[in-house]
Design a protein around this motif. Sequence first.
Motif, PDB file in Angstrom:
ATOM      1  N   GLY A 119       0.438  -1.221   0.208  1.00 32.78           N
ATOM      2  CA  GLY A 119      -0.458   0.039   0.125  1.00 32.78           C
ATOM      3  C   GLY A 119       0.950   1.577   0.007  1.00 32.78           C
ATOM      4  N   ASN A 120       0.359   2.411   0.331  1.00 32.95           N
ATOM      5  CA  ASN A 120       0.539   3.567   0.646  1.00 32.95           C
ATOM      6  C   ASN A 120       1.571   3.707   1.193  1.00 32.95           C
ATOM      7  N   SER A 125      -0.638   8.555   2.744  1.00 31.10           N
ATOM      8  CA  SER A 125      -1.634   7.856   3.208  1.00 31.10           C
ATOM      9  C   SER A 125      -2.373   9.726   4.308  1.00 31.10           C
ATOM     10  N   ALA A 126      -1.045   9.616   4.891  1.00 32.39           N
ATOM     11  CA  ALA A 126      -1.365  11.712   5.750  1.00 32.39           C
ATOM     12  C   ALA A 126      -2.053  12.210   4.965  1.00 32.39           C
ATOM     13  N   VAL A 127      -1.776  12.777   3.653  1.00 32.42           N
ATOM     14  CA  VAL A 127      -2.463  13.618   3.053  1.00 32.42           C
ATOM     15  C   VAL A 127      -4.168  13.208   3.306  1.00 32.42           C
ATOM     16  N   ALA A 128      -4.187  11.596   1.878  1.00 36.77           N
ATOM     17  CA  ALA A 128      -5.492  11.508   1.668  1.00 36.77           C
ATOM     18  C   ALA A 128      -6.612  11.215   3.043  1.00 36.77           C
ATOM     19  N   ASN A 229       2.624   1.206  -9.370  1.00 44.22           N
ATOM     20  CA  ASN A 229       2.998   1.736  -8.845  1.00 44.22           C
ATOM     21  C   ASN A 229       3.529   3.122  -9.433  1.00 44.22           C
ATOM     22  N   ASN A 230       4.357   2.846 -10.549  1.00 47.16           N
ATOM     23  CA  ASN A 230       5.067   3.739 -11.547  1.00 47.16           C
ATOM     24  C   ASN A 230       4.023   4.491 -12.786  1.00 47.16           C
ATOM     25  N   HIS A 231       3.522   3.348 -12.722  1.00 46.74           N
ATOM     26  CA  HIS A 231       2.293   3.595 -14.288  1.00 46.74           C
ATOM     27  C   HIS A 231       0.905   3.155 -13.285  1.00 46.74           C
ATOM     28  N   CYS A 287       0.305   8.577  -4.646  1.00 49.68           N
ATOM     29  CA  CYS A 287       0.098   6.892  -4.632  1.00 49.68           C
ATOM     30  C   CYS A 287       0.737   6.013  -4.698  1.00 49.68           C
ATOM     31  N   HIS A 288       0.646   5.069  -4.006  1.00 43.09           N
ATOM     32  CA  HIS A 288       1.986   3.457  -4.821  1.00 43.09           C
ATOM     33  C   HIS A 288       0.352   2.592  -3.920  1.00 43.09           C
ATOM     34  N   GLY A 289       0.674   0.950  -5.213  1.00 42.95           N
ATOM     35  CA  GLY A 289      -0.286   0.211  -4.230  1.00 42.95           C
ATOM     36  C   GLY A 289      -1.851   0.534  -5.211  1.00 42.95           C
ATOM     37  N   LEU A 290      -2.000   1.113  -4.486  1.00 42.93           N
ATOM     38  CA  LEU A 290      -3.716   1.238  -4.529  1.00 42.93           C
ATOM     39  C   LEU A 290      -4.134   2.519  -3.883  1.00 42.93           C
ATOM     40  N   ALA A 291      -5.530   2.839  -4.488  1.00 46.29           N
ATOM     41  CA  ALA A 291      -6.885   3.450  -3.799  1.00 46.29           C
ATOM     42  C   ALA A 291      -7.937   3.159  -4.762  1.00 46.29           C
TER      43      ALA A 291
END
Length: 357
Positions: A119-120, A125-128, A229-231, A287-291
């Motif tokens: 995950g993020n 995480s904090a901002v979202a 992640n990057n894409h 973000c990275h991973g998922l949202a």
Amino acid sequence: MKTNIYVLCGGKSVEHDISLRSASAIMNAIDREKYNVYPIYITNEGVWCNLGLLEEKINAPDELRRTTSSTVSFSIGEFLTKVLNNSEKNLVIPALHGPNGEDGTIQGFLELLDIPYLGNEVLSSAVAMDKVMTKDLFSKYNIPQVKYLSFRLHSWQENEEDAYNLVENEIGYPCYVKPSNGGSSVGISRAENREELKSSFKEAFLYDRKIIIEKEIVAREMQISVIGNNHPKASVPGEFIMERPFFDYNAKYIDGKLIPVIPARLEPGVSDKVRETAVKAFKILNCHGLARVDIFVTDENEIFVNEVNTMPGFTAVSMTPVLWGATDGTTYAELIERLIQLALERYNEKKVIVNTR
């Protein structure tokens, strides 16, 4: 050698029970041929409980609950010294929702331990998690969103009437009052007049020291899962058939009356725009991973980003896995494996960063 996966669940949050549901489904789906699974239950007081190597599947989320007389600091120390094996391959899945899990706190702890996690990261995480911070950031990048105001507890306590007058002059009725930090619709109220506005302020301030007030618009809410992640890529949008003005906690998790529509009922061009906006929001928050990105769509096909959830519900029937099943046929187990690989990919990328001169 198998990788050890430690799944953190429960937590010091009003979304404690939702976390147990997500964690149960995740652990049941993890490939036991590749991974050793260790549930770590965190009590409502924040105490960590090691449940040991998971041999069987979990039949009910309540099986994860434990009581203990330990303290927070002692239990975390015990996890680090007696449970976590630093000589082996490890990965953490923080299946935690809301404050003390989804807000960057646990992510910062795992960064210090130098352990890959799903995950993020800390900042996203904090901002979202903070709805006001998210909206302020989106404003800078011209992400469309509904009109909003925010208030801190002390300023409201010092002059309540000024706060109510400002809302009435700038936002109007009906409006929604929400804790700035939180999820699962806990503490959210809809106000149609001054009396309801007053009670909504009081309710929201029970859960946070900062609240947000948003103008109501007539629209349908779309949910889009973004993974990568990057894409990063966006799933097809999904929506729920509305039976009430908004879905509170009971509607989401207790009544069992939510009817998902996947793909959502959108014109192809609007669907594409919604997906593009979801990816843009994902990138802006780093973000990275998922949202999961929630977006309003009006009858005139205007779109407004509502919020971004960096650790969305993850039961087998939650929107995130269901959306990917509809998008490209990804199964629940395949999605978990994909997210694990994204976590390892991100961790390995960061390992090349130079920390000395």
